[in-house]
Design a protein around this motif. Structure first.
Motif, PDB file in Angstrom:
ATOM      1  N   ASN A  67      26.172  34.734  -0.433  1.00  0.00           N
ATOM      2  CA  ASN A  67      27.454  34.716  -1.147  1.00  0.00           C
ATOM      3  C   ASN A  67      27.565  35.910  -2.098  1.00  0.00           C
ATOM      4  OD1 ASN A  67      27.386  32.174   0.076  1.00  0.00           O
ATOM      5  ND2 ASN A  67      28.572  31.231  -1.547  1.00  0.00           N
ATOM      6  N   GLU A  68      27.327  37.095  -1.566  1.00  0.00           N
ATOM      7  CA  GLU A  68      27.231  38.265  -2.434  1.00  0.00           C
ATOM      8  C   GLU A  68      27.802  39.505  -1.753  1.00  0.00           C
ATOM      9  OE1 GLU A  68      23.690  40.010  -5.240  1.00  0.00           O
ATOM     10  OE2 GLU A  68      23.201  39.674  -3.137  1.00  0.00           O
ATOM     11  N   ILE A  69      28.457  40.348  -2.557  1.00  0.00           N
ATOM     12  CA  ILE A  69      28.876  41.672  -2.107  1.00  0.00           C
ATOM     13  C   ILE A  69      28.224  42.696  -3.022  1.00  0.00           C
ATOM     14  CG2 ILE A  69      30.786  43.265  -1.694  1.00  0.00           C
ATOM     15  CD1 ILE A  69      32.615  40.910  -1.293  1.00  0.00           C
ATOM     16  N   LYS A  70      27.532  43.669  -2.418  1.00  0.00           N
ATOM     17  CA  LYS A  70      26.886  44.731  -3.178  1.00  0.00           C
ATOM     18  C   LYS A  70      27.529  46.066  -2.840  1.00  0.00           C
ATOM     19  CE  LYS A  70      22.251  42.812  -3.861  1.00  0.00           C
ATOM     20  NZ  LYS A  70      20.797  43.043  -3.652  1.00  0.00           N
ATOM     21  N   SER A  71      27.716  46.875  -3.854  1.00  0.00           N
ATOM     22  CA  SER A  71      28.258  48.211  -3.656  1.00  0.00           C
ATOM     23  C   SER A  71      27.122  49.207  -3.525  1.00  0.00           C
ATOM     24  CB  SER A  71      29.151  48.599  -4.838  1.00  0.00           C
ATOM     25  OG  SER A  71      29.496  49.969  -4.773  1.00  0.00           O
ATOM     26  N   THR A  72      27.328  50.230  -2.705  1.00  0.00           N
ATOM     27  CA  THR A  72      26.328  51.292  -2.597  1.00  0.00           C
ATOM     28  C   THR A  72      26.237  52.084  -3.898  1.00  0.00           C
ATOM     29  OG1 THR A  72      28.039  52.704  -1.617  1.00  0.00           O
ATOM     30  CG2 THR A  72      26.569  51.548  -0.109  1.00  0.00           C
ATOM     31  N   LYS A  73      27.219  51.881  -4.784  1.00  0.00           N
ATOM     32  CA  LYS A  73      27.216  52.568  -6.079  1.00  0.00           C
ATOM     33  C   LYS A  73      26.424  51.788  -7.128  1.00  0.00           C
ATOM     34  CE  LYS A  73      31.801  54.447  -5.085  1.00  0.00           C
ATOM     35  NZ  LYS A  73      33.235  54.471  -5.501  1.00  0.00           N
ATOM     36  N   GLY A  74      25.964  50.582  -6.758  1.00  0.00           N
ATOM     37  CA  GLY A  74      25.105  49.845  -7.675  1.00  0.00           C
ATOM     38  C   GLY A  74      25.644  48.517  -8.161  1.00  0.00           C
ATOM     39  N   GLY A  75      26.949  48.299  -8.093  1.00  0.00           N
ATOM     40  CA  GLY A  75      27.517  47.043  -8.566  1.00  0.00           C
ATOM     41  C   GLY A  75      27.330  45.918  -7.569  1.00  0.00           C
ATOM     42  N   SER A  76      27.454  44.682  -8.045  1.00  0.00           N
ATOM     43  CA  SER A  76      27.374  43.522  -7.157  1.00  0.00           C
ATOM     44  C   SER A  76      28.137  42.359  -7.770  1.00  0.00           C
ATOM     45  CB  SER A  76      25.919  43.122  -6.899  1.00  0.00           C
ATOM     46  OG  SER A  76      25.311  42.637  -8.081  1.00  0.00           O
ATOM     47  N   ILE A  77      28.613  41.459  -6.925  1.00  0.00           N
ATOM     48  CA  ILE A  77      29.307  40.262  -7.390  1.00  0.00           C
ATOM     49  C   ILE A  77      28.848  39.067  -6.571  1.00  0.00           C
ATOM     50  CG2 ILE A  77      31.376  41.453  -8.227  1.00  0.00           C
ATOM     51  CD1 ILE A  77      32.761  40.586  -5.612  1.00  0.00           C
ATOM     52  N   LYS A  78      28.861  37.910  -7.203  1.00  0.00           N
ATOM     53  CA  LYS A  78      28.580  36.655  -6.528  1.00  0.00           C
ATOM     54  C   LYS A  78      29.904  35.968  -6.204  1.00  0.00           C
ATOM     55  CE  LYS A  78      24.065  35.993  -6.235  1.00  0.00           C
ATOM     56  NZ  LYS A  78      23.394  35.658  -4.944  1.00  0.00           N
ATOM     57  N   LEU A  79      29.975  35.380  -5.026  1.00  0.00           N
ATOM     58  CA  LEU A  79      31.186  34.718  -4.578  1.00  0.00           C
ATOM     59  C   LEU A  79      31.017  33.205  -4.610  1.00  0.00           C
ATOM     60  CD1 LEU A  79      31.923  36.866  -1.380  1.00  0.00           C
ATOM     61  CD2 LEU A  79      32.763  37.259  -3.699  1.00  0.00           C
TER      62      LEU A  79
END
Length: 239
Positions: A145-157
């Motif tokens: 349940n996660e999206i990670k950015s190649t720029k370093g950020g991430s969020i939980k869904l």
């Protein structure tokens, strides 16, 4: 050995060739055949998250060749393709941008050569974590349940947010109506309205914008929703 079988789906105009291959593969390959006229069925594989190798015999159909090499939906599969050809000059017409991994074998071919290509592509397939999907520079892991950015950020869904993103990814290349989303995410629940969906999408967009800096991750028009970066957008009807 059943659990370790290589899954192979073979499209061809020649049932006889399919029968011959099936008898040779024996226990190593979970082999299935479809007529070449059912190439549109590739969209169903996308929805079902098919995880195997697709072999397409294009040697007897120029029309089918041009259809598959220009198939924009193929880019969302991240699956290996093997194209069976009998004309070496047309292989350069394959748009490499549309296929993550593919190989070509020319007729006439030895069965051992085809099996060798299948084994190599299977090794590559096993190296890919099928739970992680690339979304325009972001990695969506639906198991976490996660999206990670190649720029370093991430969020939980949340679970529902995860299901929404996953379904839109499966239908990438199509505009998905609110009715289709409600049906597939919430099921047949009369208490759930389009307002519920719109609220979830609004909160999801805000979360993605704040956490990943992506304000156009999920787009919409008067027909429905779609993910940014889709190379083509066709309306997904309500059936």
């Amino acid at each position: 050995m059943g659990q370790n079988k290589i899954k192979v789906l073979f499209f061809s105009r020649l049932p006889v060739l399919s029968s011959a291959l099936a008898s040779l593969f024996c226990d190593e390959v979970d082999f299935s055949y479809r007529a070449l006229t059912t190439l549109d069925g590739l969209s169903h594989l996308k929805q079902q998250e098919y995880n195997g190798i697709i072999i397409i015999d294009l040697s007897k159909s120029v029309a089918a060749f041009h259809k598959i090499v220009n198939l924009e939906e193929a880019s969302v599969f991240s699956l290996p393709f093997i194209f069976v050809l009998n004309n070496r000059r047309i292989k350069d017409q394959i748009d490499k941008r549309n296929f993550t991994t593919y190989d070509i074998i020319f007729k006439p071919f030895r069965f051992e050569d085809l099996l060798s290509k299948i084994r190599v592509l299977t090794t590559n397939l096993k190296m890919v974590d099928v739970s992680k999907k690339v979304l325009d520079g972001n990695y969506f892991d639906f198991r976490k349940n996660e999206i990670k950015s190649t720029k370093g950020g991430s969020i939980k869904l949340t679970q529902k947010e995860n299901e929404i993103v996953n379904f839109l990814f499966k239908m990438r290349g199509e505009i998905v109506s609110k009715k289709i989303l409600l049906k597939n995410i919430w099921g047949y629940n009369e208490s759930v309205s389009t307002h519920t969906l719109e609220t979830h999408i609004y909160r999801l967009r805000k979360k993605i914008q704040i956490g990943l800096g992506e304000k156009d991750f999920i787009l919409n028009d008067n027909k429905g929703y779609y993910l940014s970066g889709s190379r083509s957008r066709r309306f997904k009807k309500d059936n």
